[in-house]
Motif scaffolding. Structure first.
Motif, PDB file in Angstrom:
ATOM      1  N   VAL A 216       0.875  -1.170   0.000  1.00 32.12           N
ATOM      2  CA  VAL A 216       0.000   0.000   0.000  1.00 32.12           C
ATOM      3  C   VAL A 216       0.911   1.218   0.000  1.00 32.12           C
ATOM      4  N   HIS A 217       0.916   1.948  -1.118  1.00 26.90           N
ATOM      5  CA  HIS A 217       1.840   3.064  -1.256  1.00 26.90           C
ATOM      6  C   HIS A 217       1.411   4.261  -0.435  1.00 26.90           C
ATOM      7  N   GLN A 218       2.395   5.149  -0.201  1.00 34.08           N
ATOM      8  CA  GLN A 218       2.111   6.392   0.506  1.00 34.08           C
ATOM      9  C   GLN A 218       1.034   7.169  -0.239  1.00 34.08           C
ATOM     10  N   GLU A 219       1.197   7.220  -1.561  1.00 29.50           N
ATOM     11  CA  GLU A 219       0.150   7.829  -2.362  1.00 29.50           C
ATOM     12  C   GLU A 219      -0.723   6.712  -2.892  1.00 29.50           C
ATOM     13  N   PHE A 220      -2.003   6.794  -2.594  1.00 30.52           N
ATOM     14  CA  PHE A 220      -2.887   5.688  -2.942  1.00 30.52           C
ATOM     15  C   PHE A 220      -2.957   5.483  -4.444  1.00 30.52           C
ATOM     16  N   MET A 221      -3.002   4.231  -4.847  1.00 28.30           N
ATOM     17  CA  MET A 221      -3.130   3.878  -6.257  1.00 28.30           C
ATOM     18  C   MET A 221      -4.603   3.580  -6.538  1.00 28.30           C
ATOM     19  N   LEU A 222      -5.441   4.590  -6.337  1.00 25.42           N
ATOM     20  CA  LEU A 222      -6.872   4.380  -6.520  1.00 25.42           C
ATOM     21  C   LEU A 222      -7.412   5.450  -7.459  1.00 25.42           C
ATOM     22  N   ALA A 223      -8.263   5.041  -8.397  1.00 24.99           N
ATOM     23  CA  ALA A 223      -8.855   6.009  -9.314  1.00 24.99           C
ATOM     24  C   ALA A 223     -10.107   6.591  -8.670  1.00 24.99           C
TER      25      ALA A 223
ATOM     26  N   THR B 148      -7.060   3.233 -17.378  1.00 24.69           N
ATOM     27  CA  THR B 148      -5.861   3.751 -18.034  1.00 24.69           C
ATOM     28  C   THR B 148      -5.870   5.273 -18.093  1.00 24.69           C
ATOM     29  N   GLY B 149      -7.037   5.835 -18.385  1.00 21.08           N
ATOM     30  CA  GLY B 149      -7.120   7.285 -18.484  1.00 21.08           C
ATOM     31  C   GLY B 149      -7.036   7.974 -17.138  1.00 21.08           C
ATOM     32  N   VAL B 150      -7.678   7.409 -16.116  1.00 21.03           N
ATOM     33  CA  VAL B 150      -7.761   8.134 -14.851  1.00 21.03           C
ATOM     34  C   VAL B 150      -6.636   7.809 -13.881  1.00 21.03           C
ATOM     35  N   HIS B 151      -6.046   6.644 -13.963  1.00 17.92           N
ATOM     36  CA  HIS B 151      -4.980   6.312 -13.012  1.00 17.92           C
ATOM     37  C   HIS B 151      -4.002   5.293 -13.593  1.00 17.92           C
ATOM     38  N   PRO B 152      -3.147   5.762 -14.503  1.00 15.27           N
ATOM     39  CA  PRO B 152      -2.221   4.829 -15.150  1.00 15.27           C
ATOM     40  C   PRO B 152      -1.334   4.068 -14.162  1.00 15.27           C
ATOM     41  N   ALA B 153      -0.946   4.717 -13.058  1.00 14.01           N
ATOM     42  CA  ALA B 153      -0.055   4.036 -12.111  1.00 14.01           C
ATOM     43  C   ALA B 153      -0.756   2.821 -11.500  1.00 14.01           C
ATOM     44  N   ALA B 154      -2.057   2.956 -11.224  1.00 10.51           N
ATOM     45  CA  ALA B 154      -2.804   1.828 -10.666  1.00 10.51           C
ATOM     46  C   ALA B 154      -2.848   0.691 -11.678  1.00 10.51           C
TER      47      ALA B 154
END
Ligand SMILES: Nc1ncnc2c1ncn2[C@@H]1O[C@H](COP(=O)(O)OP(=O)(O)O)[C@@H](O)[C@H]1O
Ligand SMILES: [Mg+2]
Lengths: 516, 307
Positions: A84-91, B181-187
Motif C-alpha cells: 500500500v503506497h504512501q500515495e494511494f493507487m486508486l482512481a 488507463t485514463g484516470v490512473h495509469p499508475a494503478a
C-alpha cells in the motif's frame, strides 16, 4: 528458521543520490516488522525493490530461500507480496469494487462478474474487519476508508506479505487505532506485515521487530523488547534530538489577527469554510490542527489573499484586509510560509539568493529606481544562508537542487527575515529531515519570544502540541473548538479532528458522535 | 416566412440520422482513445485519407466491401503512425494530431492528382457504393417505413456499434482496464497491465472507426471523393464525444444533435436562407456544446477532489 524474505546487498542509485547503499533486510513469517527512518532514508525505495516496481542496480532478493528476479509488481504479487503506497493507487472516479479487482477481474463467459467480485470482497472485508462500501466511488470515501480499500486490494491479489508505507501519516489518532486493530487481525491470520513510519511511539506499540534506516543504510534491527524510543531516535538521526523544546508561554500581547465569521468556497465540499472565527495575539502561537483537506488550505488562502472570502471579515491589527491582493496583504506586515514549497514556496529554476530576496526586491537597499544593486543583494543572501544554515552554503545554486529541508529553510529565512507582525506557517516541517524540523521549530519559537503573532497550520499533532499556546481544531471547514495547550491531549484533539466538539470530546461522548 | 412544419418533417429526421453517422463513428473511436487519456484530433485526417482510399479501392475493384476494408486498413496505419509519434517518441498527442491532419489534406490532394489526374474531386460510375438496406418487416406502416427503413448499411452499423462499445466499455475486463488507463495509469501498471499496450489498442481502434467513418463519407453518404470532404466532421466528433460525456449512448444522442443542426441547415438552405449563415450552424452548435461540456467538467473537478 529460514526468513520469508531476505534482501541482501541491495544498491540503488538515482540520478543524483545513492538511495540504497548495500542494504540487508530480512523478514520472518508472521511478524509485524517496522521500518523506521527519516524522510529520504530510503525506506520507500527499499520496499519498492521488494515490490518489483524498482529494479536494484545490485543485490539479491530471496523469497523462502529462493533467489528471485522481479521485473514488475506483477512478479512480486505472484509470490504473495502486496504494497500500500504512501500515495494511494486508486482512481477517484471509479468504484471501490472496480479499484479492488483491477488486473485480477473475475469473469463469467468473458463478461465481468461483478456479483462474484462483490461476494469475494465482502467475505474478505468481514474476515479482516476492513469495512468498505464496494459500490461507492473512491472520491466519496474518507482517507481512512480509501486506505482500507488499498489493504483489501492487496489481500484480494493474494498478498501474504503486506507492506504499508507510512499508513498513519494521513490518519486521525482514532483511525490509527483502528488500523492497528486491522494489523493485529492480519497477523492473527498468519500474514506478515511491514510497517513504515517515523513515529516512534506507534512503532513501539505494534511491532515485533524494528529495522532503522539512515541515509540509505540499515543502522540495525532490534526486537521490540530491546528497543526504546531514545535508542531508536539515536539510530535514526545519528545523535540525540530535542523536539519538545517549548519554553514556558510568555504573556500574549494585543490582537494581531482577528478573523470574524469568514466563509469561503472550497476545493471540495468538506473544505468549504463556514463561519470561521478566531484571534491570534502578539507573542503567541495558535495551532490549527485537523486532518488534511478539512479547510486548512482554504483558510490560509483566505488570510493571505490567494483565495476569495464570501462572508465575514479579516483584520490585521485592526485594519480590514478582507479580499485584498496578496501583495497588499504583505504590505500590512503579514508573512507566509506556503504549504507546498515546490509549487508556491520557491521558484525552483532560480537560485537560493534570488528566492531569498524575492519579496523585498523592490525596496531599498536591494534596488534603487527599479535597478537591482547586486552588491547589497549578494551580501544579504550570503548573510541569510549563513544564519539559517542553508546547505550547500552557496546562494548561487538553483533551489531545485536542494534537499527538502534546505528548500524549506530558504523559505523560512525569507519569510522570517521580513520581520512581519503576523507569520502564517502552513505545514512548515512537512516532509523534511529531523535536523531541519528541530531548526525550523526553534525559529518559530524564537519569533514568538520576539512578540510576533504566529498561525501554525499542521496535520502533525505532535508538532501542534509541542509548539502551540492554543490549538484550534478544524473539521469540515469549521472550527470545532479552541483548546489551551495545557488542556490538550491526543485523544481529545483526535476526537475533535473527527467532528466532536470540545465538550463532547472531553465528556467521552465523542466516540458516539463518530459512530453516528 | 417559412412554416415550421415545412422544416420539421419526417425527412428531416432521416437527414438527421444520415448526417449523424460519420460524426458518430468518429466519436465512438474518440471515446475509446479519450478513456485512455488521448484526445485524438487526428481522427479528422484519418477520415479524410480513408475516404480517399475507399473511393480508390472501390473504383479499381468494383467492390464496396474492398473499399471499406481498404479504408479501415488505411485508418489503422495512420493511427499506428500516431501511436509511434505519441507513444514511442513521446510527442504531444495534440501536435501529432495536427500534423496528421495537415499531412492528410496534402496527401489526398497529391494522390488525387497523381492517381486520377484530377483536382478538387473525383467521381466515376465505376465506384461501387455501399448499399442501402431494405428491411421488409418495417414496411408495415408508411411512417415506420420512412423513419426506420432504407438507410445505408453504415447508418445501421454505426448504431449497432454504439451498443457493442457500450458493452465492451462497461461489461468487459478490457473496458474496465481501459477506463482505468485514463484516470490512473499508475494503478494500471501496478495491477500488472501495460499502459502503453492499452493506449496502443485504443489508438488502433480509433483508426478502425475513423476508417469506417471515412468510407461512409465517400461511399455511403455520397459516392465520390472531394478534397477536404470531411470538412471538420472529425472535430465535430470530438465535440460530440465531450458533449456526450465520453460514453457511447449519450454520445450517440449528441451526434444526432449535430446531425440535426446539419439537417436543419440543409433544409433552410433549399428555402433560400443565406447559405453562409446556414453552413455555420453545426460549428456554432459545436462551440456551444464544447463550452457546455467544459463548464460541466470544471464543476465536477471543483466539487469532487479526492483527499
Ligand atoms: N524516483 C526517484 N528518482 C530520483 N531520486 C529518488 C527517487 N525516489 C527516491 N529518490 C531519492 O532517494 C532517496 C530515498 O528516498 P525514499 O526511499 O523515498 O525515502 P523514504 O521513503 O525513507 O522517505 C531520497 O534522497 C529521494 O530523494
Ligand atoms: Mg517514503
Amino acid at each position: 528458521m529460514e526468513p520469508l524474505v531476505k534482501l541482501s546487498g541491495i544498491i540503488k542509485q538515482f540520478p543524483n543520490v545513492v538511495a540504497l547503499k548495500e542494504v540487508d533486510f530480512s523478514l520472518r513469517e508472521g511478524e509485524v516488522h517496522s521500518l523506521v527512518g527519516e524522510n529520504g532514508a530510503g525506506k520507500s525505495t527499499l520496499m519498492n525493490v521488494l515490490y518489483g516496481v524498482i529494479q536494484p542496480d545490485r543485490g539479491d532478493i530471496f523469497i523462502r530461500g529462493e533467489k528471485q528476479h522481479f521485473h514488475s509488481a506483477r512478479d512480486a504479487m505472484n509470490l504473495g507480496i502486496g504494497m500500500v503506497h504512501q500515495e494511494f493507487m486508486l482512481a477517484p472516479t471509479m468504484t471501490v469494487l472496480e479499484n479492488i479487482i483491477l488486473g485480477f477481474e473475475p469473469t463469467k463467459r468473458s463478461v465481468l462478474d461483478y456479483d462474484l467480485a462483490y461476494e469475494q470482497i465482502t467475505e474478505l472485508s468481514r474476515e479482516y474487519g476492513l469495512a468498505v462500501r464496494p459500490e461507492s466511488k473512491i472520491m466519496d470515501n474518507s482517507v481512512g476508508e480509501a486506505q482500507r480499500v488499498e489493504i483489501l486490494k492487496a489481500l484480494y491479489r493474494g498478498a501474504e506479505v503486506l507492506i504499508l508505507d507510512e499508513p498513519t501519516a494521513v490518519l486521525t489518532p482514532q483511525e490509527t487505532d483502528e488500523l492497528f486493530r486491522v494489523i493485529a487481525s492480519l497477523k492473527q491470520h498468519g500474514k506478515t506485515v511491514i510497517f513504515i513510519s517515523h513515529k516512534l511511539q506507534e512503532v513501539m506499540e505494534i511491532s515485533d521487530r524494528i529495522t532503522v534506516m539512515r541515509d540509505g543504510k540499515v543502522q540495525g534491527t532490534l526486537d521490540v523488547a530491546d528497543a526504546t524510543k531514545e535508542k531508536l531516535a539515536v539510530l535514526m538521526v545519528g545523535r540525540e534530538v530535542f523536539l519538545n523544546i517549548k519554553a514556558a508561554s510568555t504573556k500574549a500581547g494585543p490582537v494581531v489577527l482577528d478573523v470574524r465569521g469568514i466563509s469561503a468556497r472550497g476545493r471540495r465540499k468538506l473544505s468549504e469554510l463556514t463561519d470561521v472565527s478566531f484571534q491570534v495575539r502578539a507573542g503567541e502561537i495558535l495551532g490549527i490542527a485537523g486532518v488534511d483537506g478539512n479547510g486548512q488550505s482554504e483558510l490560509v488562502e483566505a488570510l493571505t489573499g490567494l483565495g476569495r472570502v464570501d462572508q465575514g471579515e479579516i483584520l490585521i491589527s485592526g485594519t480590514p484586509i478582507t479580499n485584498l491582493s496578496p501583495g497588499q496583504i504583505r504590505k500590512k506586515r503579514v508573512a507566509h510560509i506556503p504549504e507546498d514549497r515546490n509549487t508556491s514556496g520557491l521558484c525552483k529554476e532560480m537560485t537560493i539568493g534570488e528566492n531569498l530576496i524575492a519579496i523585498t526586491l523592490d525596496q531599498p537597499p536591494l534596488s534603487k529606481h527599479g535597478v537591482i544593486r547586486s552588491r547589497e543583494v549578494n551580501e544579504l543572501a550570503a548573510k541569510l544562508v549563513k544564519e539559517y544554515d542553508i546547505r550547500p552554503a552557496n546562494h548561487r545554486i538553483r533551489t531545485a537542487n536542494l534537499s527538502g529541508g534546505n528548500k524549506q529553510k530558504v523559505i523560512v529565512a525569507r519569510e522570517v527575515s521580513e520581520d512581519a507582525d503576523l507569520l502564517i506557517a502552513a505545514h512548515p516541517t512537512r516532509g523534511v529531515d529531523i535536523g531541519s524540523i528541530e531548526f525550523i521549530r526553534s525559529i518559530l519559537l524564537a519569533q514568538r519570544e520576539q512578540g510576533k503573532a504566529i498561525l501554525l497550520v499542521s496535520a502533525d499533532l505532535e508538532e501542534i502540541m509541542s509548539l502551540s499556546d492554543r490549538i484550534a481544531v478544524m473539521y469540515e471547514g469549521k472550527i470545532m473548538g479552541i483548546v489551551p495547550a495545557a488542556e490538550a491531549n491526543e485523544r481529545v484533539l483526535g476526537l475533535m479532528m473527527a467532528g466532536a466538539t470540545y465538550d463532547e470530546a472531553t465528556q467521552g461522548k465523542g466516540d458516539e458522535v463518530i459512530e453516528a | 416566412m417559412f412554416s415550421l412544419s415545412e422544416i420539421f418533417t419526417l425527412t428531416l429526421i432521416r437527414a438527421t440520422v444520415r448526417m449523424s453517422t460519420p460524426i458518430l463513428l468518429a466519436a465512438l473511436g474518440l471515446i475509446v482513445t479519450e478513456l485512455a487519456n488521448i484526445t485524438n484530433i487526428g481522427v479528422e485526417g484519418i477520415m479524410l485519407v480513408s475516404a480517399f482510399i475507399a473511393v480508390a479501392a472501390s473504383y479499381w475493384s468494383g467492390s464496396w466491401v474492398v473499399g471499406i476494408l481498404a479504408a479501415v486498413v488505411a485508418g489503422v496505419l495512420i493511427a499506428a503512425l500516431m501511436a509511434l509519434i505519441h507513444l514511442k517518441f513521446k510527442a504531444d498527442v495534440f501536435v501529432a494530431g495536427i500534423a496528421i491532419n495537415l499531412f492528410s489534406l496534402a496527401f489526398t490532394r497529391f494522390l488525387l492528382k497523381n492517381w486520377f489526374g484530377v483536382a478538387g474531386s473525383f467521381y466515376s460510375p465505376r465506384i461501387s457504393p455501399i448499399p442501402r438496406i431494405n428491411l421488409s418487416f418495417l414496411q408495415i406502416h408508411p411512417v415506420i417505413d420512412t423513419l426506420f427503413n432504407n438507410y445505408n448499411l453504415m447508418d445501421y452499423l454505426a448504431i449497432v456499434l454504439v451498443f457493442v462499445f457500450n458493452f465492451l466499455i462497461y461489461k468487459t475486463v478490457w473496458g474496465l482496464r481501459l477506463r482505468f488507463t485514463g484516470v490512473h495509469p499508475a494503478a494500471v501498471e501496478t495491477g500488472g497491465i501495460s499502459v502503453t499496450t492499452k493506449k496502443l489498442q485504443a489508438l488502433l481502434i480509433s483508426g478502425v472507426l475513423g476508417g469506417l467513418a471515412g468510407a461512409h463519407l465517400s461511399l455511403g453518404y455520397t459516392t465520390q471523393f472531394i478534397e477536404n470532404m470531411t470538412n471538420g466532421r472529425g472535430f465535430i466528433g470530438v465535440a460530440a464525444m465531450y458533449f456526450g460525456g465520453v460514453a457511447p449512448i449519450t454520445t450517440w444522442l449528441a451526434s444526432l444533435f449535430f446531425g440535426f443542426t446539419e439537417g436543419v441547415g440543409a433544409r433552410l438552405q433549399t428555402m433560400g436562407f443565406p447559405s453562409q449563415f446556414i453552413l455555420m450552424m453545426p460549428y456554432v452548435a459545436t462551440v456551444f456544446a464544447i463550452t457546455f461540456s467544459m463548464i460541466r467538467q470544471q464543476k465536477k473537478l471543483t466539487q469532487k477532489q479526492p483527499f
